[in-house]
Design a protein around this motif. Structure first.
Motif, mmCIF file in Angstrom:
data_model
loop_
_atom_site.group_PDB
_atom_site.id
_atom_site.type_symbol
_atom_site.label_atom_id
_atom_site.label_comp_id
_atom_site.label_asym_id
_atom_site.label_seq_id
_atom_site.Cartn_x
_atom_site.Cartn_y
_atom_site.Cartn_z
ATOM 1 N N TYR A 181 24.418 -18.057 15.642
ATOM 2 C CA TYR A 181 23.088 -18.516 16.054
ATOM 3 C C TYR A 181 23.165 -19.789 16.887
ATOM 4 O O TYR A 181 22.321 -20.020 17.753
ATOM 5 C CB TYR A 181 22.196 -18.710 14.828
ATOM 6 C CG TYR A 181 21.747 -17.401 14.234
ATOM 7 C CD1 TYR A 181 20.756 -16.635 14.850
ATOM 8 C CD2 TYR A 181 22.333 -16.903 13.070
ATOM 9 C CE1 TYR A 181 20.352 -15.419 14.316
ATOM 10 C CE2 TYR A 181 21.937 -15.681 12.539
ATOM 11 C CZ TYR A 181 20.946 -14.951 13.169
ATOM 12 O OH TYR A 181 20.555 -13.740 12.647
ATOM 13 N N ARG B 91 23.907 -18.503 20.350
ATOM 14 C CA ARG B 91 22.704 -17.978 21.000
ATOM 15 C C ARG B 91 21.799 -19.128 21.453
ATOM 16 O O ARG B 91 21.198 -19.078 22.536
ATOM 17 C CB ARG B 91 21.959 -17.063 20.033
ATOM 18 C CG ARG B 91 22.699 -15.767 19.720
ATOM 19 C CD ARG B 91 21.974 -14.940 18.679
ATOM 20 N NE ARG B 91 20.689 -14.438 19.173
ATOM 21 C CZ ARG B 91 19.830 -13.741 18.434
ATOM 22 N NH1 ARG B 91 20.120 -13.487 17.152
ATOM 23 N NH2 ARG B 91 18.702 -13.311 18.950
ATOM 24 N N THR B 92 21.724 -20.155 20.640
ATOM 25 C CA THR B 92 20.941 -21.339 20.999
ATOM 26 C C THR B 92 21.505 -21.996 22.251
ATOM 27 O O THR B 92 20.762 -22.373 23.170
ATOM 28 C CB THR B 92 20.936 -22.349 19.834
ATOM 29 O OG1 THR B 92 20.264 -21.764 18.712
ATOM 30 C CG2 THR B 92 20.247 -23.645 20.229
ATOM 31 N N PHE C 92 17.491 -20.874 15.068
ATOM 32 C CA PHE C 92 17.386 -20.298 16.415
ATOM 33 C C PHE C 92 15.951 -19.828 16.610
ATOM 34 O O PHE C 92 15.572 -18.745 16.154
ATOM 35 C CB PHE C 92 18.375 -19.141 16.572
ATOM 36 C CG PHE C 92 18.254 -18.437 17.899
ATOM 37 C CD1 PHE C 92 18.566 -19.087 19.078
ATOM 38 C CD2 PHE C 92 17.816 -17.114 17.964
ATOM 39 C CE1 PHE C 92 18.454 -18.440 20.309
ATOM 40 C CE2 PHE C 92 17.697 -16.457 19.182
ATOM 41 C CZ PHE C 92 18.013 -17.127 20.360
ATOM 42 N N LYS C 93 15.144 -20.652 17.265
ATOM 43 C CA LYS C 93 13.713 -20.369 17.421
ATOM 44 C C LYS C 93 13.301 -20.633 18.872
ATOM 45 O O LYS C 93 12.773 -21.711 19.192
ATOM 46 C CB LYS C 93 12.896 -21.232 16.470
ATOM 47 C CG LYS C 93 13.188 -20.964 14.993
ATOM 48 C CD LYS C 93 12.445 -21.924 14.084
ATOM 49 C CE LYS C 93 12.761 -21.651 12.620
ATOM 50 N NZ LYS C 93 12.151 -22.677 11.731
ATOM 51 N N PRO C 94 13.534 -19.680 19.757
ATOM 52 C CA PRO C 94 13.200 -19.871 21.177
ATOM 53 C C PRO C 94 11.778 -20.357 21.448
ATOM 54 O O PRO C 94 11.600 -21.254 22.282
ATOM 55 C CB PRO C 94 13.463 -18.486 21.781
ATOM 56 C CG PRO C 94 14.560 -17.930 20.933
ATOM 57 C CD PRO C 94 14.223 -18.391 19.542
ATOM 58 N N LYS D 267 17.335 -22.777 29.989
ATOM 59 C CA LYS D 267 16.045 -23.462 29.962
ATOM 60 C C LYS D 267 16.132 -24.915 30.422
ATOM 61 O O LYS D 267 15.152 -25.481 30.932
ATOM 62 C CB LYS D 267 15.454 -23.409 28.558
ATOM 63 C CG LYS D 267 15.001 -22.037 28.117
ATOM 64 C CD LYS D 267 13.783 -21.582 28.901
ATOM 65 C CE LYS D 267 13.283 -20.233 28.440
ATOM 66 N NZ LYS D 267 12.043 -19.821 29.153
ATOM 67 N N TYR E 233 20.702 -19.957 25.334
ATOM 68 C CA TYR E 233 19.265 -20.027 25.655
ATOM 69 C C TYR E 233 18.926 -21.361 26.300
ATOM 70 O O TYR E 233 18.238 -21.415 27.336
ATOM 71 C CB TYR E 233 18.443 -19.822 24.388
ATOM 72 C CG TYR E 233 16.956 -19.727 24.642
ATOM 73 C CD1 TYR E 233 16.358 -18.518 24.987
ATOM 74 C CD2 TYR E 233 16.136 -20.858 24.544
ATOM 75 C CE1 TYR E 233 15.004 -18.426 25.236
ATOM 76 C CE2 TYR E 233 14.769 -20.771 24.790
ATOM 77 C CZ TYR E 233 14.216 -19.557 25.136
ATOM 78 O OH TYR E 233 12.863 -19.477 25.382
ATOM 79 N N LEU E 234 19.400 -22.441 25.707
ATOM 80 C CA LEU E 234 19.058 -23.765 26.220
ATOM 81 C C LEU E 234 19.749 -24.061 27.545
ATOM 82 O O LEU E 234 19.205 -24.789 28.388
ATOM 83 C CB LEU E 234 19.427 -24.836 25.193
ATOM 84 C CG LEU E 234 18.567 -24.870 23.933
ATOM 85 C CD1 LEU E 234 19.038 -25.975 22.998
ATOM 86 C CD2 LEU E 234 17.093 -25.087 24.286
ATOM 87 N N PHE F 199 11.830 -23.957 20.820
ATOM 88 C CA PHE F 199 12.603 -24.663 21.852
ATOM 89 C C PHE F 199 11.720 -24.882 23.084
ATOM 90 O O PHE F 199 11.710 -25.962 23.671
ATOM 91 C CB PHE F 199 13.839 -23.855 22.244
ATOM 92 C CG PHE F 199 14.842 -23.643 21.129
ATOM 93 C CD1 PHE F 199 14.906 -24.495 20.038
ATOM 94 C CD2 PHE F 199 15.728 -22.571 21.167
ATOM 95 C CE1 PHE F 199 15.825 -24.300 19.009
ATOM 96 C CE2 PHE F 199 16.653 -22.370 20.156
ATOM 97 C CZ PHE F 199 16.693 -23.233 19.077
ATOM 98 N N ASP F 200 10.996 -23.837 23.460
ATOM 99 C CA ASP F 200 10.117 -23.939 24.632
ATOM 100 C C ASP F 200 9.057 -25.015 24.421
ATOM 101 O O ASP F 200 8.774 -25.818 25.318
ATOM 102 C CB ASP F 200 9.445 -22.596 24.913
ATOM 103 C CG ASP F 200 10.425 -21.518 25.349
ATOM 104 O OD1 ASP F 200 11.577 -21.855 25.685
ATOM 105 O OD2 ASP F 200 10.030 -20.335 25.336
#
Length: 282
Positions: A146, A149-150, A269-271, A157, A153-154, A274-275
């Motif tokens: 996780y 994956r974080t 892991f909470k997209p 972003k 993703y970041l 994060f956004d």
């Protein structure tokens, strides 16, 4: 503190839905009712050594009978905080928005909790500049799926954002290469070799290598392989990793990933979170 406290407390009852039909109680009333019921609960369980505080944060929009509340439990050994929704009689761990399928607790916690004061000077800058207007403290384990994956993703972003990422190690015991990867990262950074991305993208075959083979691989990518290997084996490197893990635990972190966006925590892991956190950047 006995693990059963919240396990027993955080029961979702259908009767809680009935609270929506009642007139909204003032915050003081909800707090008083909640304290009275907590007293009854702990007394029934012979847990009279536990003290508790109830802080009403704000009413739930559209469901004013329910309040967003912070509960603080203490005993002789530790203190524990929990955010819940309640009318004083019933506890709901989270409320899900039907249209999005997302819980609202994380957003309210992020909004209402103060920023943590973290000493960045004791951490290693993994990404960006120390002069950046924004920062993220990334509490992570390079072998955690996780966390990986974080990271991916970041990375997308944060492209073009004025942000620095400081790494705080939290190598989990059940990830056999987490410790050596943490040391490789620190040793590399000490030699201006940033293995941040690469350590997050190792394959199962690479993870199966011995620690010595892993160190040899990364050492070959540095300007001074012997010095790099010495740093990996240095007790000071191991001590830095261990100290950072203690710091994370003192913050209340128990797993990875955990990220502090300008001091505000997003755990897991909470997209969507994060956004939301990135939207608050200066």
């Amino acid at each position: 503190m006995k693990k059963c406290i919240l396990a027993v407390l955080l029961l979702v009852s259908l009767a809680a839905c009935g609270a929506q039909k009642e007139a909204a109680k003032p915050e003081a009333d909800v707090s008083a009712v909640m304290k009275e019921n907590l007293g009854k609960f702990f007394s029934s369980k012979n847990m009279n050594d536990v003290t508790y505080e109830v802080e009403v944060i704000e009413p739930v929009e559209g469901v004013e009978a329910l309040k967003f509340v912070k509960l603080t439990f203490k005993d002789a050994e530790r203190s524990q905080e929990q955010y819940v929704f309640t009318d004083g009689r019933y506890i709901i761990p989270d409320i899900t928005e039907v249209a999005t399928g997302a819980g609202i607790k994380d957003k309210l916690v992020f909004k209402n909790t103060p920023a943590a004061n973290i000493d960045l000077s004791k951490l290693t800058l993994a990404y960006g500049s120390k002069d950046a207007k924004n920062y993220i403290v990334e509490i992570s384990d390079f072998q955690c799926p996780y966390c990986r994956r974080t990271h991916e993703y970041l990375k997308e972003k944060l492209a073009g954002k004025d942000v620095a990422i400081y790494f705080m190690h939290f190598p989990l015991a059940f990830h056999p290469k987490a410790e050596i990867y943490a040391k490789v990262f620190e040793a590399g950074m000490a030699q201006n070799a940033n293995f941040y991305d690469e350590l997050y993208s190792t394959t199962p075959d690479f993870d199966a290598k011995t620690d010595a083979e892993i160190v040899d691989y990364f050492a070959a990518k540095t300007a001074d392989a012997a010095a790099f290997k010495a740093l990996v084996s240095d007790n000071a490197t191991a001590a830095k990793v261990a100290e950072q893990m203690k710091t994370a635990q003192a913050l209340g972190v128990t797993g990875t990933p955990a990220l502090y966006f300008n001091g505000k925590l997003v755990g897991g892991f909470k997209p969507p979170m994060f956004d939301l956190a990135i939207e608050t950047f200066k």
